[in-house]
Design a protein around this motif. Structure first.
Motif, PDB file in Angstrom:
ATOM      1  N   UNK A  70       8.959   5.005 -51.529  1.00 36.60           N
ATOM      2  CA  UNK A  70       8.221   5.944 -52.379  1.00 36.60           C
ATOM      3  C   UNK A  70       8.837   6.078 -53.763  1.00 36.60           C
ATOM      4  N   UNK A  71      10.163   6.021 -53.840  1.00 31.79           N
ATOM      5  CA  UNK A  71      10.833   6.247 -55.118  1.00 31.79           C
ATOM      6  C   UNK A  71      11.293   4.971 -55.817  1.00 31.79           C
ATOM      7  N   UNK A  72      11.339   3.855 -55.088  1.00 32.55           N
ATOM      8  CA  UNK A  72      11.827   2.604 -55.680  1.00 32.55           C
ATOM      9  C   UNK A  72      10.809   1.482 -55.543  1.00 32.55           C
ATOM     10  N   UNK A  73       9.540   1.818 -55.709  1.00 34.31           N
ATOM     11  CA  UNK A  73       8.475   0.833 -55.509  1.00 34.31           C
ATOM     12  C   UNK A  73       8.593  -0.346 -56.467  1.00 34.31           C
ATOM     13  N   UNK A  74       8.917  -0.080 -57.735  1.00 39.79           N
ATOM     14  CA  UNK A  74       8.989  -1.166 -58.715  1.00 39.79           C
ATOM     15  C   UNK A  74      10.014  -2.216 -58.308  1.00 39.79           C
ATOM     16  N   UNK A  75      11.124  -1.762 -57.749  1.00 36.38           N
ATOM     17  CA  UNK A  75      12.179  -2.687 -57.341  1.00 36.38           C
ATOM     18  C   UNK A  75      11.869  -3.342 -56.000  1.00 36.38           C
ATOM     19  N   UNK A  76      11.525  -2.547 -55.011  1.00 33.46           N
ATOM     20  CA  UNK A  76      11.362  -3.066 -53.655  1.00 33.46           C
ATOM     21  C   UNK A  76      10.069  -3.854 -53.462  1.00 33.46           C
ATOM     22  N   UNK A  77       9.048  -3.533 -54.239  1.00 33.53           N
ATOM     23  CA  UNK A  77       7.744  -4.167 -54.048  1.00 33.53           C
ATOM     24  C   UNK A  77       7.458  -5.245 -55.093  1.00 33.53           C
ATOM     25  N   UNK A  78       8.469  -5.620 -55.854  1.00 32.96           N
ATOM     26  CA  UNK A  78       8.293  -6.701 -56.827  1.00 32.96           C
ATOM     27  C   UNK A  78       7.895  -7.974 -56.087  1.00 32.96           C
ATOM     28  N   UNK A  79       6.723  -8.536 -56.382  1.00 33.82           N
ATOM     29  CA  UNK A  79       6.227  -9.669 -55.602  1.00 33.82           C
ATOM     30  C   UNK A  79       6.734 -11.026 -56.082  1.00 33.82           C
ATOM     31  N   UNK A  80       7.690 -11.028 -57.012  1.00 34.85           N
ATOM     32  CA  UNK A  80       8.132 -12.292 -57.612  1.00 34.85           C
ATOM     33  C   UNK A  80       8.660 -13.279 -56.575  1.00 34.85           C
ATOM     34  N   UNK A  81       9.266 -12.772 -55.495  1.00 31.15           N
ATOM     35  CA  UNK A  81       9.898 -13.669 -54.540  1.00 31.15           C
ATOM     36  C   UNK A  81       9.028 -14.135 -53.391  1.00 31.15           C
ATOM     37  N   UNK A  82       7.768 -13.718 -53.360  1.00 32.08           N
ATOM     38  CA  UNK A  82       6.911 -14.100 -52.233  1.00 32.08           C
ATOM     39  C   UNK A  82       5.878 -15.138 -52.660  1.00 32.08           C
ATOM     40  N   UNK A  83       5.352 -15.881 -51.682  1.00 30.16           N
ATOM     41  CA  UNK A  83       4.268 -16.810 -51.981  1.00 30.16           C
ATOM     42  C   UNK A  83       2.955 -16.046 -52.082  1.00 30.16           C
ATOM     43  N   UNK A  84       2.192 -16.389 -53.093  1.00 26.40           N
ATOM     44  CA  UNK A  84       0.828 -15.878 -53.229  1.00 26.40           C
ATOM     45  C   UNK A  84       0.033 -16.988 -53.889  1.00 26.40           C
ATOM     46  N   UNK A  85      -1.200 -17.252 -53.447  1.00 24.93           N
ATOM     47  CA  UNK A  85      -1.939 -18.398 -53.990  1.00 24.93           C
ATOM     48  C   UNK A  85      -2.047 -18.345 -55.512  1.00 24.93           C
ATOM     49  N   UNK A  86      -1.782 -19.468 -56.148  1.00 23.73           N
ATOM     50  CA  UNK A  86      -1.947 -19.553 -57.605  1.00 23.73           C
ATOM     51  C   UNK A  86      -3.409 -19.314 -57.949  1.00 23.73           C
ATOM     52  N   UNK A  87      -3.640 -18.554 -58.999  1.00 22.75           N
ATOM     53  CA  UNK A  87      -5.018 -18.230 -59.391  1.00 22.75           C
ATOM     54  C   UNK A  87      -5.166 -18.570 -60.872  1.00 22.75           C
ATOM     55  N   UNK A  88      -5.501 -19.833 -61.129  1.00 23.19           N
ATOM     56  CA  UNK A  88      -5.482 -20.334 -62.506  1.00 23.19           C
ATOM     57  C   UNK A  88      -6.874 -20.478 -63.117  1.00 23.19           C
ATOM     58  N   UNK A  89      -7.899 -20.047 -62.409  1.00 18.24           N
ATOM     59  CA  UNK A  89      -9.252 -20.140 -62.952  1.00 18.24           C
ATOM     60  C   UNK A  89      -9.521 -18.951 -63.865  1.00 18.24           C
ATOM     61  N   UNK A  90     -10.521 -19.087 -64.734  1.00 17.38           N
ATOM     62  CA  UNK A  90     -10.919 -17.997 -65.618  1.00 17.38           C
ATOM     63  C   UNK A  90     -12.435 -17.989 -65.745  1.00 17.38           C
ATOM     64  N   UNK A  91     -12.938 -17.135 -66.600  1.00 20.07           N
ATOM     65  CA  UNK A  91     -14.398 -16.949 -66.699  1.00 20.07           C
ATOM     66  C   UNK A  91     -15.121 -18.196 -67.168  1.00 20.07           C
TER      67      UNK A  91
END
Length: 206
Positions: A70-91
């Motif tokens: 609850x108090x350290x979300x920015x640090x603990x929930x930083x998604x930099x270290x996890x895999x997430x599908x690249x999303x390189x498309x645009x309008x």
């Protein structure tokens, strides 16, 4: 890894697979009976609902995990270290490319939500509102995958897409399970808005 058929992808959970799309002949697609008459409008609504509810889901998730999340979300929930599908498309990207990218994104999300929901049922079984929101988000995501399947088959004869999934949280500590969930949901909040901006113009009525 091999190509995973659409119907298997609808059921597959948490399996790491490489990501690419293949064009195939129309004979490989299921019948167009798979498509509803209002499939484009329904797909637009589903993306809009996911976009509108993502931040609330993330905030409720954080609240239910307690400290230090609850108090350290920015640090603990930083998604930099996890895999997430690249999303390189645009309008301005090709519509087919956008649809394939969307399929990969929401198939990944569906599997991740399965992970998160399972962990929260174990760790926070009394968090009824959170569990309900997770189930509702999963239901919407599965409906969206079904509609994207239809659109890819009907419009582009694509019926097989490889999707890479994130790591399973099975066997991890309670803290790591909570952290992985908040990292994925934080990234989801960041990406779903972009996805909505990109996809919706491609689904505008002709």
């Amino acid at each position: 890894t091999g190509v995973v058929p659409f119907m298997a992808l609808l059921l597959l959970q948490r399996r790491p697979v490489a990501g690419r799309a293949l064009l195939v002949t129309g004979s490989g697609c299921p019948s167009h009976g798979l498509c509803r008459s209002n499939v484009q409008e329904q797909t637009r609504r589903q993306v809009a609902v996911l976009n509108a509810t993502a931040q609330e889901l993330f905030s409720l998730y954080l609240k239910c995990q307690g400290e230090p999340f609850s108090s350290e979300a920015d640090k603990l929930c930083n998604p930099a270290g996890i895999f997430f599908p690249a999303f390189r498309v645009n309008r301005t990207s090709d519509r087919k490319e956008v649809m394939v990218a969307m399929y990969k994104l929401f198939a990944f999300l569906n599997a991740s939500l399965g992970n998160i929901t399972r962990d929260q049922e174990e760790l926070n079984p009394m968090a009824k509102e959170l569990l309900e929101r997770l189930h509702n988000t999963t239901k919407t995501t599965r409906g969206l995958i079904s509609n994207l399947t239809c659109l890819l088959c009907k419009n582009y004869n694509i019926f097989q897409v490889d999707v890479r999934y994130g790591d399973s949280s099975k066997g991890k500590s309670a803290f790591k399970k909570k952290q992985q969930g908040c990292q994925v949901l934080r990234k989801y909040v960041q990406v779903i808005g972009q996805a909505a901006r990109v996809l919706l113009p491609h689904l505008s009525p002709s």
